[in-house]
Design an enzyme around this catalytic site. Structure first.
Site, PDB file in Angstrom:
ATOM      1  N   SER A 159      -3.445   3.075  -5.552  1.00 33.47           N
ATOM      2  CA  SER A 159      -3.510   2.177  -4.468  1.00 33.47           C
ATOM      3  C   SER A 159      -3.362   2.266  -2.830  1.00 33.47           C
ATOM      4  O   SER A 159      -2.318   2.825  -2.984  1.00 33.47           O
ATOM      5  CB  SER A 159      -2.697   0.468  -4.822  1.00 33.47           C
ATOM      6  OG  SER A 159      -1.974  -0.297  -4.235  1.00 33.47           O
TER       7      SER A 159
ATOM      8  N   ASP B 119       0.938   3.256  -9.095  1.00 28.71           N
ATOM      9  CA  ASP B 119       1.993   3.334  -8.287  1.00 28.71           C
ATOM     10  C   ASP B 119       2.039   5.133  -8.735  1.00 28.71           C
ATOM     11  O   ASP B 119       3.304   5.686  -9.323  1.00 28.71           O
ATOM     12  CB  ASP B 119       3.320   3.010  -9.263  1.00 28.71           C
ATOM     13  CG  ASP B 119       2.825   0.805  -9.161  1.00 28.71           C
ATOM     14  OD1 ASP B 119       2.223   0.977  -8.199  1.00 28.71           O
ATOM     15  OD2 ASP B 119       3.201   0.821  -9.851  1.00 28.71           O
TER      16      ASP B 119
ATOM     17  N   HIS C  65       2.570   1.663  -1.578  1.00 30.16           N
ATOM     18  CA  HIS C  65       2.183   2.875  -2.937  1.00 30.16           C
ATOM     19  C   HIS C  65       2.757   4.397  -1.742  1.00 30.16           C
ATOM     20  O   HIS C  65       3.336   4.393  -0.072  1.00 30.16           O
ATOM     21  CB  HIS C  65       1.359   2.600  -2.899  1.00 30.16           C
ATOM     22  CG  HIS C  65       1.234   1.772  -4.106  1.00 30.16           C
ATOM     23  ND1 HIS C  65       1.221   1.253  -5.291  1.00 30.16           N
ATOM     24  CD2 HIS C  65       1.394  -0.184  -3.481  1.00 30.16           C
ATOM     25  CE1 HIS C  65       1.183  -0.466  -5.466  1.00 30.16           C
ATOM     26  NE2 HIS C  65       1.186  -0.627  -4.199  1.00 30.16           N
TER      27      HIS C  65
ATOM     28  N   GLY D  44      -5.951  -1.508  -5.029  1.00 31.06           N
ATOM     29  CA  GLY D  44      -6.053  -1.109  -6.097  1.00 31.06           C
ATOM     30  C   GLY D  44      -6.290  -1.991  -7.172  1.00 31.06           C
ATOM     31  O   GLY D  44      -6.797  -1.553  -8.496  1.00 31.06           O
ATOM     32  N   SER D  45      -6.517  -3.665  -7.012  1.00 30.65           N
ATOM     33  CA  SER D  45      -6.723  -4.393  -7.960  1.00 30.65           C
ATOM     34  C   SER D  45      -8.110  -4.094  -8.136  1.00 30.65           C
ATOM     35  O   SER D  45      -8.980  -3.962  -9.151  1.00 30.65           O
ATOM     36  CB  SER D  45      -6.224  -5.660  -7.383  1.00 30.65           C
ATOM     37  OG  SER D  45      -4.707  -5.910  -7.413  1.00 30.65           O
TER      38      SER D  45
ATOM     39  N   ASN E 232     -18.797  -7.362  -3.857  1.00 31.84           N
ATOM     40  CA  ASN E 232     -18.082  -6.405  -2.329  1.00 31.84           C
ATOM     41  C   ASN E 232     -16.960  -5.919  -2.297  1.00 31.84           C
ATOM     42  O   ASN E 232     -16.085  -6.850  -1.937  1.00 31.84           O
ATOM     43  CB  ASN E 232     -18.676  -7.146  -1.333  1.00 31.84           C
ATOM     44  CG  ASN E 232     -19.027  -6.288   0.353  1.00 31.84           C
ATOM     45  OD1 ASN E 232     -18.593  -5.342   0.266  1.00 31.84           O
ATOM     46  ND2 ASN E 232     -19.309  -6.920   0.842  1.00 31.84           N
TER      47      ASN E 232
HETATM   48  C1  LIG Z   1       0.742  -0.867 -11.499  1.00 33.78           C
HETATM   49  C2  LIG Z   1      -0.430  -1.045 -10.281  1.00 33.78           C
HETATM   50  N1  LIG Z   1      -1.715  -1.723 -10.571  1.00 33.78           N
HETATM   51  C3  LIG Z   1      -1.880  -2.194  -9.724  1.00 33.78           C
HETATM   52  C4  LIG Z   1      -1.825  -2.686  -8.213  1.00 33.78           C
HETATM   53  C5  LIG Z   1      -2.265  -3.106  -7.262  1.00 33.78           C
HETATM   54  O1  LIG Z   1      -2.797  -2.447  -6.071  1.00 33.78           O
HETATM   55  P1  LIG Z   1      -3.603  -3.264  -5.097  1.00 33.78           P
HETATM   56  O2  LIG Z   1      -1.605  -4.403  -4.561  1.00 33.78           O
HETATM   57  O3  LIG Z   1      -3.456  -2.765  -4.056  1.00 33.78           O
HETATM   58  O4  LIG Z   1      -3.779  -4.821  -5.117  1.00 33.78           O
HETATM   59  C6  LIG Z   1      -0.219  -2.435  -8.376  1.00 33.78           C
HETATM   60  C7  LIG Z   1       0.269  -3.338  -6.916  1.00 33.78           C
HETATM   61  O5  LIG Z   1       1.363  -2.883  -6.549  1.00 33.78           O
HETATM   62  C8  LIG Z   1      -0.081  -1.300  -9.071  1.00 33.78           C
HETATM   63  O6  LIG Z   1       2.022  -1.293  -8.717  1.00 33.78           O
END
Ligand SMILES: Cc1ncc(COP(=O)(O)O)c(C=O)c1O
Length: 440
Positions: A217, A196, A222, A88-89, A290
């Site tokens: 994510s 979320d 999730h 998600g990041s 990447n």
């Molecule tokens: C609102 C939100 N954005 C981004 C992320 C990041 O997701 P990931 O953990 O898959 O990198 C999270 C992670 O829980 C999140 O709650």
């Protein structure tokens, strides 16, 4: 005579099915012993079989499962493009960085531009703003919905403001009527962090379909999981091309894995100062990364996506059960509620301990923990108080009082599909016991 590979594959998959049913057989809930989790992966033999199926292909990088997942996710969202990434990041990074692409012409984001966000959230919603040399502008949130305060957002817009990048907090939509009005009037980009919020609705439409681009994510906490994973979705062809380019090393070529010469001018184009006909596969038009997934991750996701409607229904129902449980304690807690016109597939059940409750958030969460009940804080609390953010370049609108209250007094319980009514009832009994010790 040796067996045929497809026969062997079937035998392996049947064994995997049997293994899953034995290894992950449901165990009865024992109050005080079985952990009441805030989140977790929910799966059956289908995910494990799909994962092993992809392993037996030994394709490894994004392939037939990734393609299937992307097309099913796009269909679910009713959007043209869905692109897998490895978290998600990474989805946030790709989605936001895509807004800096030359493909967007004069409208592209540039270093020094301001982007409105909130400090009560997850760090990687804000990080891409900083990583791209822009200035985050922080506004306060409302208690109960935990989403941006629209009046403050409106006031925060200045001549340098070019975008809004906000998460739908814990799956609860922000006021999209008001925000889309601002977006249109001020000609801003809206990046929706739906990490979320997969399956949440606003005014009958899925979240992620309002802004210019959205992120998701698939980390185990999730709505669906593939271990690590994420996606970016959009209806805009140019944004989609920029997202893919930033995801895939910055390359200009947009062939899918295993394809060649999709553009029809692989050896005849002229790019930058390169010689005419330089292989388009090795032409880089963005400063990229990447951030791709493997097909094994996607193979899990394909089966999880089929369960999404059922998972979302379970999350909505668990939220309702928590609401019934907490109703009697409205004098002690600020209880969560859906934004008007919103129908959240809640990520969690957030509560804020009222200032005069007679106990602290940490006192209660510690007691819950001793009784094997997991809780979490609302992510970073006030992000600006976190060590990494103390010295960032920023603009802060108002004094973020609610954000500070969230940092000190808010926590959440789970709503994930693996949580049972029995576990919610047990948690209610434990809280009752805790409150009884605080009386008189
Ligand atoms: C609102 C939100 N954005 C981004 C992320 C990041 O997701 P990931 O953990 O898959 O990198 C999270 C992670 O829980 C999140 O709650």
């Amino acid at each position: 005579m040796s067996k045929d590979p497809s026969q062997l594959r079937n035998e392996i998959l049947n064994l995997v099915k049997e293994y899953q049913s034995v290894k992950f057989a449901k165990k009865p809930f024992v109050p005080g012993e079985t952990p009441v989790r805030y989140a977790g992966r929910v799966f059956d033999e289908k995910e494990m079989m799909s994962l092993v199926d992809s392993c037996l292909d030994f394709w490894l990088t994004a392939g037939r499962f990734a393609e299937e997942f992307e097309s099913e996710l796009a269909a679910f969202l009713d959007l043209e493009y869905a692109m897998l990434v490895n978290s998600g990041s990474s989805a946030n990074l790709c989605a936001f960085t895509a807004m800096t692409s030359h493909l967007l012409g004069d409208k592209r984001l540039k270093p020094g531009d301001e982007v409105i966000s909130v400090a009560a959230g997850f760090p990687t919603t804000v990080n891409p703003i900083i990583q791209n040399g822009m200035i985050p502008v922080f506004v306060d949130v409302d208690l109960g919905t935990y989403n941006v305060n629209v009046d403050q957002l409106q006031k925060a817009i200045g001549p340098k403001t070019k975008a809004i990048f906000l998460a739908h907090t814990l799956g609860n939509p922000y006021n999209l009527d008001a925000i889309m009005k601002i977006v249109k009037e001020k000609d801003l980009w809206l990046i929706e962090d739906c990490c979320d919020a997969l399956g949440s609705m606003y005014d009958g439409k899925k979240l992620g379909t309002f802004g210019h681009v959205a992120s998701f994510s698939f980390y185990p906490a999730h709505h669906i999981t593939m271990g690590e994973g994420g996606a970016v979705a959009t209806n805009d062809e140019l944004i989609a091309r920029a997202v893919k380019s930033f995801r895939d090393w910055g390359r200009d070529c947009y062939c899918n894995g295993g394809e060649n010469n999709t553009c029809g001018k692989r050896f005849t184009g002229k790019y930058g100062d390169l010689p005419v006909g330089y292989d388009h596969k090795y032409v880089y038009s963005h400063i990229g990364y990447n951030l791709k997934v493997t097909d094994m991750q996607a193979a899990i996701g394909v089966e999880q996506l089929k369960k999404l409607p059922e998972f979302c229904a379970k999350r909505r129902n668990n939220f309702k059960l928590w609401a019934e449980c907490f109703k009697k304690w409205e004098d002690k807690f600020i209880l969560p509620f859906a934004t008007e016109k919103g129908d959240p597939a809640w990520f969690a059940y957030p509560v804020t301990v009222k200032e005069n409750a007679g106990f602290s958030r940490t006192g209660l969460t510690n007691f819950l923990d001793m009784n094997k009940i997991e809780t979490r804080n609302l992510f970073a609390g006030n992000m600006l108080k976190q060590p990494a953010y103390l010295d960032i370049q920023k603009r802060v609108v108002s004094n973020l009082v609610n954000t500070d209250l969230i940092m000190n007094n808010t926590f959440f319980l789970g709503t994930f599909p693996g949580l049972t009514e029995e576990q919610i009832k047990y948690t209610g009994d434990v809280i009752e016991k805790f409150l009884a010790t605080k009386q008189g």
